[in-house]
Design an enzyme around this catalytic site. Sequence first.
Site, mmCIF file in Angstrom:
data_model
loop_
_atom_site.group_PDB
_atom_site.id
_atom_site.type_symbol
_atom_site.label_atom_id
_atom_site.label_comp_id
_atom_site.label_asym_id
_atom_site.label_seq_id
_atom_site.Cartn_x
_atom_site.Cartn_y
_atom_site.Cartn_z
ATOM 1 N N GLU A 184 32.387 -23.694 47.932
ATOM 2 C CA GLU A 184 31.989 -24.977 48.263
ATOM 3 C C GLU A 184 30.891 -24.669 49.359
ATOM 4 O O GLU A 184 29.752 -25.380 49.059
ATOM 5 C CB GLU A 184 33.019 -26.084 48.604
ATOM 6 C CG GLU A 184 33.811 -26.459 47.539
ATOM 7 C CD GLU A 184 35.266 -27.278 47.963
ATOM 8 O OE1 GLU A 184 35.772 -27.783 47.172
ATOM 9 O OE2 GLU A 184 35.335 -27.305 49.276
ATOM 10 N N HIS B 169 27.159 -28.092 26.987
ATOM 11 C CA HIS B 169 27.367 -29.330 27.535
ATOM 12 C C HIS B 169 28.707 -29.614 27.842
ATOM 13 O O HIS B 169 29.483 -30.420 28.081
ATOM 14 C CB HIS B 169 27.322 -30.492 26.101
ATOM 15 C CG HIS B 169 26.098 -30.113 25.492
ATOM 16 N ND1 HIS B 169 25.012 -30.651 25.493
ATOM 17 C CD2 HIS B 169 26.228 -29.513 24.303
ATOM 18 C CE1 HIS B 169 24.031 -30.225 24.528
ATOM 19 N NE2 HIS B 169 24.724 -29.471 23.919
ATOM 20 N N SER C 46 45.037 -27.528 53.558
ATOM 21 C CA SER C 46 44.750 -28.870 54.071
ATOM 22 C C SER C 46 45.768 -29.162 55.367
ATOM 23 O O SER C 46 46.754 -28.636 55.391
ATOM 24 C CB SER C 46 44.870 -29.893 53.072
ATOM 25 O OG SER C 46 45.278 -31.227 53.491
ATOM 26 N N ASN D 170 -1.668 -12.633 68.289
ATOM 27 C CA ASN D 170 -1.941 -12.939 67.074
ATOM 28 C C ASN D 170 -1.500 -11.914 65.969
ATOM 29 O O ASN D 170 -0.769 -12.219 65.064
ATOM 30 C CB ASN D 170 -3.279 -13.523 66.842
ATOM 31 C CG ASN D 170 -3.389 -14.721 67.610
ATOM 32 O OD1 ASN D 170 -2.496 -15.457 68.353
ATOM 33 N ND2 ASN D 170 -4.482 -15.417 67.695
ATOM 34 N N LYS E 230 47.757 -27.788 49.353
ATOM 35 C CA LYS E 230 46.374 -27.587 49.222
ATOM 36 C C LYS E 230 46.218 -26.208 49.239
ATOM 37 O O LYS E 230 46.757 -25.548 50.390
ATOM 38 C CB LYS E 230 45.517 -28.461 49.949
ATOM 39 C CG LYS E 230 45.483 -29.874 49.255
ATOM 40 C CD LYS E 230 45.033 -30.262 48.030
ATOM 41 C CE LYS E 230 43.589 -30.143 47.834
ATOM 42 N NZ LYS E 230 42.882 -31.191 48.424
#
Length: 462
Positions: free
Chosen positions: A291, A156, A278, A110, A284
């Site tokens: 990500e 914003h 891709s 422990n 692509k």
Amino acid sequence: MANLWGGRFTEATDSSAYRFNQSIFFDKRMYAEDIEGSIAHATMLGAQGIISEADRDSIVAGLKKIREDIDAGVLEISDEYEDIHSFVESVLTERIGDAGKRLHTGRSRNDQVALDMKLYTRNRIRHTDGLIKELQASILKIMEDNLDTYMPGFTHMQKAQPVTLAHHMGAYFEMFIRDRQRLSDIEKRMGTCPLGAGALAGTTYDLDRSMTASALGFESGPTRNSMDSVSDRDYLIEFLSALSIIMMHLSRACEEIITWNSNEYRFVDIDDRYSTGSSIMPQKKNPDIAELTRGKTGRVYGALMSLLTTMKGIPLAYNKDMQEDKEMAFDAMDTAEDCLREFTGMMKTMKFNADVMEDSAKKGFTNATDAADYLVKKGVPFRDAHSVVGRLVLKCVAEDRALDDLSIEEFKKECDVFDKDIYDAISMKTCVDSRLTKGAPGRERMSQEIAYYKEYLSGGEK
Ligand code: ARG
């Protein structure tokens, strides 16, 4: 199966229960810390006369050899053992005989596992700190190169006022300063050594706990309460929380980079080395690293929630639930380190399209406030100036132009106070460089902050 505790049992553990109980699969990564703790313990037992000097010497030499052999790949950590503690002790005893059986005197698994986990976490905290520091260095480089790279600042998600890329990056530098401060705070708070707490109630041997604490680099000495020592995982929860915040910062940066790298923005080009393609769409080039980092943030938060939940119902002192502190915590540590490393690589190789950024700032009328202020400085009441510039903006929107593109005649048609110096007054350079309040993007101000950041990185200040 090699157990440390066969004596009071008449039957072997059910094989699937044994497997369920085992932790060797994941705690084997703490072998170096386990051995380091055992060396300190045995050295102290020898110094206190609890074991003989000869036994101490053969234990210490045996442990060092085991560590060397594991490091060199000569000794494989076998999954048949219950945990890393059993493995090390069994191999030691096989190799050096009876002396090995004395190692565990005055110790329990422990306090042993509490120590191993603390040592391991401390190493990972330091490593994470180093990775953040490297990231900060790469951010600082971008800042130094982009004191005059004008771009729109957003509120914003709408273009608001012009800033510079240096200023925008400085915001992240600040976040990572706080992240490193958090890590160093945690390290300070976890500076006490649990070794010697025993199973929960200390021991009857005359252990020198200060000696082991200082040998293992615990600046605040031994822990003060043996029950707390074996059941405390607060520091790990704090570390997972700090990692979650680090991930949150990385994730925000990734979100911006993904947006900036989009066909619509083109503020940046992520290097080929940090993009993927891709299988179907030949055109692509995807920002997968950013990500994935954003995505893995959830996984690190998950580890934090998991440990908080595991710990919340555990009575004092040690309970086996606490073995669950490891897998997800290790995963979170690995994940955050991977993300920091890859993110830094991506930042170092990313191309910033200064022209596109500046153009976007102009097209977004981020200098409209400055145009109104220009009129005010020439005596026009602010409300009138606001409305004049508002009408000019409306005209530009209809014609898809920037305020800077208007001819002096067009300016004068709306208000004859305008003069040729309007172009300089609303240039991005003037708009930015006159913002000199502490924390603002003006060149002079930013240069001072950059000098501070340089000092910070070289001085080891946190
Ligand atoms: N594998 C255990 C853990 O990770 C080690 C401590 C075991 N202690 C015990 N009393 N069974 O927590």
